[in-house]
Enzyme design. Sequence first.
Site, PDB file in Angstrom:
ATOM      1  N   CYS A  60       0.838  -1.209   0.000  1.00 18.14           N
ATOM      2  CA  CYS A  60       0.000   0.000   0.000  1.00 18.14           C
ATOM      3  C   CYS A  60       0.871   1.257   0.000  1.00 18.14           C
ATOM      4  O   CYS A  60       0.580   2.229  -0.713  1.00 18.14           O
ATOM      5  CB  CYS A  60      -0.915   0.011   1.219  1.00 18.14           C
ATOM      6  SG  CYS A  60      -2.048  -1.389   1.299  1.00 18.14           S
ATOM      7  N   ASP A  61       1.928   1.238   0.777  1.00 19.38           N
ATOM      8  CA  ASP A  61       2.895   2.332   0.814  1.00 19.38           C
ATOM      9  C   ASP A  61       3.484   2.534  -0.578  1.00 19.38           C
ATOM     10  O   ASP A  61       3.505   3.652  -1.114  1.00 19.38           O
ATOM     11  CB  ASP A  61       3.978   1.977   1.839  1.00 19.38           C
ATOM     12  CG  ASP A  61       5.086   3.005   1.927  1.00 19.38           C
ATOM     13  OD1 ASP A  61       5.875   3.132   0.958  1.00 19.38           O
ATOM     14  OD2 ASP A  61       5.188   3.666   2.970  1.00 19.38           O
TER      15      ASP A  61
END
Length: 166
Positions: A60-61
């Site tokens: 997600c980062d």
Amino acid sequence: MASVTFAGNPVTLIGNEVKVGDKAPNFTVLANDLSAVTLEDSKGSVRLISVVPSLDTGVCDAQTRRFNEEASKLDNVKILTVSVDLPFAQKRWCGAAGIENVQTLSDHRDLSFGEAFGVAIQELRLLARSVFVVDSNDTVVYAEYVSEVTDHPNYEAALEAAKQAK
């Protein structure tokens, strides 16, 4: 509905699957300052909506950083990242990560976005990784439900769809 797994285990998605050609459903999420944000707030622009389970995870980062980097190369495209992280955590994460070209939005309150776009994971109360491109007339021109939530989306296809959208 899209068939999705999380770490190899099947999960149930709540809501209606959105397909190319559909009118994008409206939703209400929260900005980092707790103000309500809807799809209508960005009407007239192309929207690339990046959906992630939580900004505090590796994929997600990376996904949010990638779209943040690409944002400056896109004209008249707003990039929205939606997760169920609390708005305070999103604000902290963006500050620490130097994210300035993507608007992070929280769906933690009532899963309005998750249910509208069919990405709410019933078993986990998270959102399934997905990417949507909505044109300036609110028509969905790209939709990707990533089949394994821990995998990356197809960045190139989503970015190309955003560049082609009007």
